[in-house]
Write an enzyme that holds these catalytic residues in place. Structure first.
Site, mmCIF file in Angstrom:
data_model
loop_
_atom_site.group_PDB
_atom_site.id
_atom_site.type_symbol
_atom_site.label_atom_id
_atom_site.label_comp_id
_atom_site.label_asym_id
_atom_site.label_seq_id
_atom_site.Cartn_x
_atom_site.Cartn_y
_atom_site.Cartn_z
ATOM 1 N N GLY A 207 11.862 37.452 47.797
ATOM 2 C CA GLY A 207 10.763 36.788 47.091
ATOM 3 C C GLY A 207 10.994 36.776 45.597
ATOM 4 O O GLY A 207 12.082 36.413 45.129
ATOM 5 N N GLY A 210 14.331 38.081 43.979
ATOM 6 C CA GLY A 210 15.648 37.478 44.113
ATOM 7 C C GLY A 210 16.245 37.549 45.508
ATOM 8 O O GLY A 210 15.532 37.684 46.505
ATOM 9 N N ASP A 238 12.671 28.465 52.720
ATOM 10 C CA ASP A 238 13.328 27.278 53.293
ATOM 11 C C ASP A 238 14.007 26.459 52.206
ATOM 12 O O ASP A 238 15.079 25.906 52.421
ATOM 13 C CB ASP A 238 12.294 26.406 54.016
ATOM 14 C CG ASP A 238 11.577 27.187 55.095
ATOM 15 O OD1 ASP A 238 12.261 27.865 55.865
ATOM 16 O OD2 ASP A 238 10.339 27.133 55.137
HETATM 17 P P1 AMP Z 1 8.607 30.033 54.196
HETATM 18 O O1 AMP Z 1 7.484 30.179 53.215
HETATM 19 O O2 AMP Z 1 9.893 29.634 53.571
HETATM 20 O O3 AMP Z 1 8.727 31.195 55.112
HETATM 21 O O4 AMP Z 1 8.242 28.803 55.147
HETATM 22 C C1 AMP Z 1 6.954 28.326 55.339
HETATM 23 C C2 AMP Z 1 7.016 27.186 56.327
HETATM 24 O O5 AMP Z 1 7.378 27.681 57.605
HETATM 25 C C3 AMP Z 1 5.675 26.500 56.478
HETATM 26 O O6 AMP Z 1 5.761 25.192 55.985
HETATM 27 C C4 AMP Z 1 5.358 26.527 57.972
HETATM 28 O O7 AMP Z 1 5.022 25.280 58.498
HETATM 29 C C5 AMP Z 1 6.648 27.015 58.617
HETATM 30 N N1 AMP Z 1 6.383 27.997 59.662
HETATM 31 C C6 AMP Z 1 5.421 28.956 59.697
HETATM 32 N N2 AMP Z 1 5.498 29.668 60.834
HETATM 33 C C7 AMP Z 1 6.518 29.166 61.548
HETATM 34 C C8 AMP Z 1 7.111 29.470 62.823
HETATM 35 N N3 AMP Z 1 6.633 30.447 63.603
HETATM 36 N N4 AMP Z 1 8.172 28.738 63.200
HETATM 37 C C9 AMP Z 1 8.661 27.759 62.448
HETATM 38 N N5 AMP Z 1 8.159 27.401 61.240
HETATM 39 C C10 AMP Z 1 7.102 28.092 60.801
#
Ligand code: AMP
Length: 308
Positions: A207, A210, A238
């Site tokens: 987070g 880093g 992501d």
């Molecule tokens: P992050 O903040 O990088 O972990 O990713 C957040 C994104 O992950 C959001 O846009 C959600 O739609 C997606 N997300 C949340 N839970 C899941 C899950 N169980 N499987 C796949 N994608 C998810």
């Protein structure tokens, strides 16, 4: 220039942070990865599924960024994956309030024919069996397979996750999830245990603190760029992964040295993602802004020292 296959959710998110709250907005792992990777002008295709409730304008938004969406299945009578989460005051941790798999529950991914020889495959956060199915459809062994996952899948599909992990080159995972996966508190020990599961490279995202890149005894650390305001961290992981994968697909170089640059690009792109809710900031981001911040990153981390 390489081809990149991205599999992950294309979703509706509802987010609550100390700064405010959204209704259902565009989200999903593949969405953030795609928007981030689009900065490298590689041929990228998203593989996902949505319901008939998913607005065409969201799909157009991906196409306008030159992301091939022919692998995004639309199930007219189905509903799109929905996730909602609430961030704590430190913005570094969050609670998932809702995960509605909807059309994702029985998703059979189909990699577009012309992407089955892609050099880089980014297995975004999704059911491990879906990730595996994408890998099995590749007709030429990819140069690099990167996997991202989260605690949700560790809780409900751990055996399948262990299986797919044996088949990837790089895993990107956040610190808490690395601890959950290995049962180890020390991230160094956790990374070693993940190496033993298969991946040669382990990226642990921390987070606002880093990211660490491990390859056997080599370790590289990139801080997160200190920002005045973190508005919404959703999708930062992501976006990091999309930057990492996009950079590798563009350069075609999978050495540890080049992966360090991929980590820097990933961190740079992620630093924008958190500045606004959802995908908003990534939608308006320009090449000039990315390059400027990359240089800020360089001066933040560069120093020359001689032994006293
Ligand atoms: P992050 O903040 O990088 O972990 O990713 C957040 C994104 O992950 C959001 O846009 C959600 O739609 C997606 N997300 C949340 N839970 C899941 C899950 N169980 N499987 C796949 N994608 C998810």
């Amino acid at each position: 220039m390489g081809k990149l296959v991205i599999v992950g959710t294309v979703a509706f998110d509802a987010i609550e942070t100390p700064f405010g709250k959204t209704d259902k907005i565009l989200g999903g792992a593949a969405t953030f990865i795609g928007l981030s990777a689009s900065h490298f002008n590689v041929d990228a295709a998203a593989v996902s599924v949505v319901g008939g409730d998913f607005p065409q304008e969201y799909l157009d938004l991906l196409s306008e960024r030159h992301i091939d969406i022919s692998g995004i299945e639309i199930i007219k009578e189905g509903k799109t994956f929905f996730w909602s989460g609430r961030y704590h005051n430190d913005m570094n941790s969050r609670d998932t309030i809702t995960t509605e798999l909807n059309t994702l529950a029985d998703f059979n991914p189909v990699v577009p024919e012309n992407y089955r020889d892609a050099e880089v495959v980014m297995l975004g956060n999704l059911h491990p069996l879906v990730q595996l199915s994408v890998l099995e459809q590749m007709e030429v062994k990819p140069k690099l397979v990167i996997l991202d996952t989260m605690n949700f899948w560790m809780d409900c599909a751990l055996d399948e996750l262990h299986h797919v992990i044996t088949k990837v080159d790089v895993i990107t995972i956040n610190d808490e999830e690395a601890r959950q996966l290995t049962g180890e508190y020390s991230l160094l020990v956790a990374a070693r245990k993940i190496h033993e599961m298969g991946p040669k490279y382990v990226v642990i995202k921390k987070g606002e603190h880093g990211a660490l890149l491990f390859n056997d005894d080599n370790v590289f650390y990139a801080p997160a760029l200190p920002l005045e305001e973190v508005f919404d961290p959703t999708g930062a992981g992501d976006t990091f992964a999309g930057g990492f994968a996009g950079y590798i697909a563009k350069t075609g170089d999978t050495s540890f040295e080049n992966m360090k640059n991929a980590v820097i690009y990933g961190s740079t792109l992620a630093s924008f993602c958190v500045e606004k809710f959802g995908t908003e900031r990534m939608q308006s981001l320009t090449e000039g802004e990315v390059n400027k911040r990359l240089m800020q990153f360089k001066s933040l981390t560069q120093f020359e020292i001689e032994l006293a």
